[in-house]
Design a protein around this motif. Structure first.
Motif, PDB file in Angstrom:
ATOM      1  N   THR A 155      68.396  49.191  51.516  1.00 18.62           N
ATOM      2  CA  THR A 155      66.971  48.939  51.309  1.00 18.62           C
ATOM      3  C   THR A 155      66.777  48.739  49.813  1.00 18.62           C
ATOM      4  OG1 THR A 155      66.386  50.302  53.207  1.00 18.62           O
ATOM      5  CG2 THR A 155      64.637  49.845  51.606  1.00 18.62           C
ATOM      6  N   TYR A 156      66.328  47.563  49.438  1.00 19.25           N
ATOM      7  CA  TYR A 156      66.260  47.208  48.025  1.00 19.25           C
ATOM      8  C   TYR A 156      65.035  47.798  47.337  1.00 19.25           C
ATOM      9  CZ  TYR A 156      70.397  44.478  48.221  1.00 19.25           C
ATOM     10  OH  TYR A 156      71.715  44.123  48.344  1.00 19.25           O
ATOM     11  N   ASP A 157      65.339  48.491  46.231  1.00 23.82           N
ATOM     12  CA  ASP A 157      64.341  48.981  45.296  1.00 23.82           C
ATOM     13  C   ASP A 157      64.742  48.408  43.937  1.00 23.82           C
ATOM     14  OD1 ASP A 157      66.616  50.482  44.648  1.00 23.82           O
ATOM     15  OD2 ASP A 157      65.695  52.415  45.081  1.00 23.82           O
ATOM     16  N   TYR A 158      64.043  48.763  42.871  1.00 26.31           N
ATOM     17  CA  TYR A 158      64.358  48.178  41.561  1.00 26.31           C
ATOM     18  C   TYR A 158      65.801  48.438  41.130  1.00 26.31           C
ATOM     19  CZ  TYR A 158      59.351  47.270  41.228  1.00 26.31           C
ATOM     20  OH  TYR A 158      58.077  46.829  41.466  1.00 26.31           O
ATOM     21  N   PRO A 159      66.316  49.682  41.241  1.00 24.29           N
ATOM     22  CA  PRO A 159      67.719  49.881  40.852  1.00 24.29           C
ATOM     23  C   PRO A 159      68.701  49.050  41.691  1.00 24.29           C
ATOM     24  CG  PRO A 159      66.575  51.988  40.943  1.00 24.29           C
ATOM     25  CD  PRO A 159      65.647  50.958  41.530  1.00 24.29           C
ATOM     26  N   ALA A 160      68.461  48.937  42.992  1.00 25.14           N
ATOM     27  CA  ALA A 160      69.369  48.162  43.848  1.00 25.14           C
ATOM     28  C   ALA A 160      69.307  46.676  43.519  1.00 25.14           C
ATOM     29  CB  ALA A 160      69.049  48.405  45.318  1.00 25.14           C
ATOM     30  N   ILE A 161      68.118  46.182  43.188  1.00 21.18           N
ATOM     31  CA  ILE A 161      67.978  44.770  42.808  1.00 21.18           C
ATOM     32  C   ILE A 161      68.743  44.511  41.513  1.00 21.18           C
ATOM     33  CG2 ILE A 161      66.344  42.995  42.024  1.00 21.18           C
ATOM     34  CD1 ILE A 161      64.293  44.338  44.014  1.00 21.18           C
ATOM     35  N   MET A 162      68.607  45.409  40.531  1.00 22.79           N
ATOM     36  CA  MET A 162      69.322  45.228  39.264  1.00 22.79           C
ATOM     37  C   MET A 162      70.836  45.361  39.476  1.00 22.79           C
ATOM     38  SD  MET A 162      69.184  44.381  36.125  1.00 22.79           S
ATOM     39  CE  MET A 162      67.629  44.658  35.302  1.00 22.79           C
ATOM     40  N   THR A 163      71.258  46.271  40.341  1.00 22.14           N
ATOM     41  CA  THR A 163      72.686  46.421  40.642  1.00 22.14           C
ATOM     42  C   THR A 163      73.226  45.136  41.254  1.00 22.14           C
ATOM     43  OG1 THR A 163      72.513  48.808  40.889  1.00 22.14           O
ATOM     44  CG2 THR A 163      74.378  47.736  41.988  1.00 22.14           C
ATOM     45  N   ASP A 164      72.474  44.538  42.185  1.00 26.33           N
ATOM     46  CA  ASP A 164      72.877  43.274  42.800  1.00 26.33           C
ATOM     47  C   ASP A 164      73.015  42.194  41.733  1.00 26.33           C
ATOM     48  OD1 ASP A 164      73.192  41.532  45.277  1.00 26.33           O
ATOM     49  OD2 ASP A 164      71.412  40.596  44.381  1.00 26.33           O
ATOM     50  N   PHE A 165      72.032  42.102  40.839  1.00 33.49           N
ATOM     51  CA  PHE A 165      72.092  41.108  39.767  1.00 33.49           C
ATOM     52  C   PHE A 165      73.308  41.351  38.866  1.00 33.49           C
ATOM     53  CE2 PHE A 165      71.246  40.096  35.301  1.00 33.49           C
ATOM     54  CZ  PHE A 165      71.197  38.714  35.394  1.00 33.49           C
ATOM     55  N   ARG A 166      73.514  42.590  38.450  1.00 32.19           N
ATOM     56  CA  ARG A 166      74.631  42.887  37.535  1.00 32.19           C
ATOM     57  C   ARG A 166      75.981  42.595  38.184  1.00 32.19           C
ATOM     58  NH1 ARG A 166      72.059  48.412  35.123  1.00 32.19           N
ATOM     59  NH2 ARG A 166      70.703  47.404  33.587  1.00 32.19           N
ATOM     60  N   ARG A 167      76.095  42.875  39.477  1.00 30.02           N
ATOM     61  CA  ARG A 167      77.341  42.589  40.206  1.00 30.02           C
ATOM     62  C   ARG A 167      77.628  41.092  40.150  1.00 30.02           C
ATOM     63  NH1 ARG A 167      78.037  40.540  45.050  1.00 30.02           N
ATOM     64  NH2 ARG A 167      75.845  40.796  45.597  1.00 30.02           N
ATOM     65  N   LEU A 168      76.617  40.289  40.399  1.00 27.91           N
ATOM     66  CA  LEU A 168      76.797  38.840  40.341  1.00 27.91           C
ATOM     67  C   LEU A 168      77.018  38.366  38.908  1.00 27.91           C
ATOM     68  CD1 LEU A 168      74.122  37.936  42.994  1.00 27.91           C
ATOM     69  CD2 LEU A 168      76.579  37.434  43.155  1.00 27.91           C
ATOM     70  N   HIS A 169      76.306  38.958  37.966  1.00 25.09           N
ATOM     71  CA  HIS A 169      76.458  38.585  36.551  1.00 25.09           C
ATOM     72  C   HIS A 169      77.856  38.920  36.045  1.00 25.09           C
ATOM     73  CE1 HIS A 169      75.691  38.624  32.175  1.00 25.09           C
ATOM     74  NE2 HIS A 169      74.850  37.653  32.485  1.00 25.09           N
ATOM     75  N   ASP A 170      78.441  40.009  36.549  1.00 22.06           N
ATOM     76  CA  ASP A 170      79.821  40.345  36.173  1.00 22.06           C
ATOM     77  C   ASP A 170      80.784  39.252  36.627  1.00 22.06           C
ATOM     78  OD1 ASP A 170      79.046  42.713  34.971  1.00 22.06           O
ATOM     79  OD2 ASP A 170      79.691  43.990  36.640  1.00 22.06           O
ATOM     80  N   ARG A 171      80.538  38.700  37.806  1.00 24.94           N
ATOM     81  CA  ARG A 171      81.402  37.644  38.337  1.00 24.94           C
ATOM     82  C   ARG A 171      81.086  36.293  37.708  1.00 24.94           C
ATOM     83  NH1 ARG A 171      81.795  35.826  44.678  1.00 24.94           N
ATOM     84  NH2 ARG A 171      83.297  34.142  44.331  1.00 24.94           N
ATOM     85  N   PHE A 172      79.811  36.054  37.452  1.00 26.23           N
ATOM     86  CA  PHE A 172      79.344  34.780  36.885  1.00 26.23           C
ATOM     87  C   PHE A 172      78.514  35.097  35.638  1.00 26.23           C
ATOM     88  CE2 PHE A 172      79.700  34.319  41.484  1.00 26.23           C
ATOM     89  CZ  PHE A 172      80.677  33.338  41.558  1.00 26.23           C
ATOM     90  N   PRO A 173      79.149  35.211  34.482  1.00 22.68           N
ATOM     91  CA  PRO A 173      78.463  35.663  33.258  1.00 22.68           C
ATOM     92  C   PRO A 173      77.263  34.828  32.819  1.00 22.68           C
ATOM     93  CG  PRO A 173      80.840  35.693  32.955  1.00 22.68           C
ATOM     94  CD  PRO A 173      80.575  35.016  34.267  1.00 22.68           C
ATOM     95  N   ASP A 174      77.143  33.606  33.296  1.00 24.17           N
ATOM     96  CA  ASP A 174      75.988  32.778  32.936  1.00 24.17           C
ATOM     97  C   ASP A 174      74.811  32.979  33.877  1.00 24.17           C
ATOM     98  OD1 ASP A 174      77.326  31.673  30.774  1.00 24.17           O
ATOM     99  OD2 ASP A 174      78.153  30.027  31.965  1.00 24.17           O
ATOM    100  N   ALA A 175      74.993  33.759  34.943  1.00 28.15           N
ATOM    101  CA  ALA A 175      73.935  33.958  35.939  1.00 28.15           C
ATOM    102  C   ALA A 175      72.668  34.484  35.270  1.00 28.15           C
ATOM    103  CB  ALA A 175      74.395  34.916  37.029  1.00 28.15           C
ATOM    104  N   ILE A 176      71.534  34.028  35.799  1.00 22.51           N
ATOM    105  CA  ILE A 176      70.233  34.437  35.269  1.00 22.51           C
ATOM    106  C   ILE A 176      69.368  34.972  36.404  1.00 22.51           C
ATOM    107  CG2 ILE A 176      70.301  32.798  33.358  1.00 22.51           C
ATOM    108  CD1 ILE A 176      68.262  31.068  35.016  1.00 22.51           C
ATOM    109  N   MET A 177      68.308  35.691  36.020  1.00 22.94           N
ATOM    110  CA  MET A 177      67.340  36.181  36.993  1.00 22.94           C
ATOM    111  C   MET A 177      65.992  35.531  36.717  1.00 22.94           C
ATOM    112  SD  MET A 177      65.916  40.062  37.705  1.00 22.94           S
ATOM    113  CE  MET A 177      67.445  40.738  38.330  1.00 22.94           C
ATOM    114  N   VAL A 178      65.338  35.106  37.810  1.00 22.18           N
ATOM    115  CA  VAL A 178      63.973  34.597  37.719  1.00 22.18           C
ATOM    116  C   VAL A 178      63.131  35.345  38.737  1.00 22.18           C
ATOM    117  CG1 VAL A 178      64.694  32.284  36.954  1.00 22.18           C
ATOM    118  CG2 VAL A 178      64.291  32.703  39.395  1.00 22.18           C
ATOM    119  N   ASN A 179      61.823  35.300  38.531  1.00 24.12           N
ATOM    120  CA  ASN A 179      60.900  35.854  39.515  1.00 24.12           C
ATOM    121  C   ASN A 179      60.326  34.680  40.285  1.00 24.12           C
ATOM    122  OD1 ASN A 179      58.009  36.683  40.400  1.00 24.12           O
ATOM    123  ND2 ASN A 179      59.132  38.599  40.105  1.00 24.12           N
ATOM    124  N   SER A 180      60.352  34.769  41.598  1.00 23.09           N
ATOM    125  CA  SER A 180      59.913  33.641  42.432  1.00 23.09           C
ATOM    126  C   SER A 180      58.452  33.270  42.188  1.00 23.09           C
ATOM    127  CB  SER A 180      60.146  33.945  43.908  1.00 23.09           C
ATOM    128  OG  SER A 180      59.379  35.071  44.308  1.00 23.09           O
TER     129      SER A 180
END
Length: 181
Positions: A98-123
């Motif tokens: 169940t996604y909350d702010y920490p889980a959302i940031m963890t998901d982003f960081r996991r992807l950013h670790d794999r793809f260092p250029d990855a960015i986050m936007v708000n829909s």
């Protein structure tokens, strides 16, 4: 050049303070910190203690800071097809999480670790998303077509539901700006 500073607090404690003309950049908050420990008697390092800083709880403000920091890159890809790697909102349940702010940031960081250029936007900042208040992770590799962006997802071995072509827009709506694989 290193200087040794003695501090008296319930006994004598010493620590090394490094000075130089070009100080090293500060360590990130979550990085382990190495502290030389010196005894007052020997005045020589006897032990190195490593402790990990405890990250503070992640809040909506932290996600907004990430989006703000990534906004220039996001604006540079408006109108171009890019791989969308993730889209999460508060309360969304995926794979038992169940996604909350920490889980959302963890998901982003996991992807950013794999793809260092990855960015986050708000829909909510773009018109191509059908729902607002989603935190979306994008790989800013811009492609001419949705098929090329989806081919990138295939090359990275993403599951079909985990990556697809998306085109950031400030005008118009969602129609024609997302293509599943």
């Amino acid at each position: 050049m290193a200087a040794v500073v003695l501090v008296a607090t319930a006994g004598v404690t010493t620590f090394a303070l490094t000075r130089g003309s070009d100080p090293a950049p500060p360590e990130p908050a979550a990085s382990p910190v190495t502290v030389p420990v010196t005894t007052a008697q020997a005045l020589a390092p006897t032990e190195t203690v490593t402790s990990s800083a405890v990250p503070l709880p992640v809040t909506e403000a932290d996600l907004r800071r990430q989006v703000t920091g990534d906004s220039a890159v996001a604006e540079s890809i408006v109108g171009r097809w890019v791989p969308q790697l993730s889209s999460k909102s508060l309360g969304l349940v995926v794979g038992g999480v169940t996604y909350d702010y920490p889980a959302i940031m963890t998901d982003f960081r996991r992807l950013h670790d794999r793809f260092p250029d990855a960015i986050m936007v708000n829909s909510g900042d773009f018109t191509n998303f059908s729902r607002h208040e989603f935190w979306v992770t994008l790989e800013p590799a811009a492609f001419r077509t949705a098929e090329e962006a989806n081919a990138w997802c295939d090359e990275q071995n993403f599951a079909r539901e985990d990556c697809h072509a998306s085109r950031l827009m400030h005008t118009g709506g969602p129609a024609g700006n997302s293509k599943p694989r």
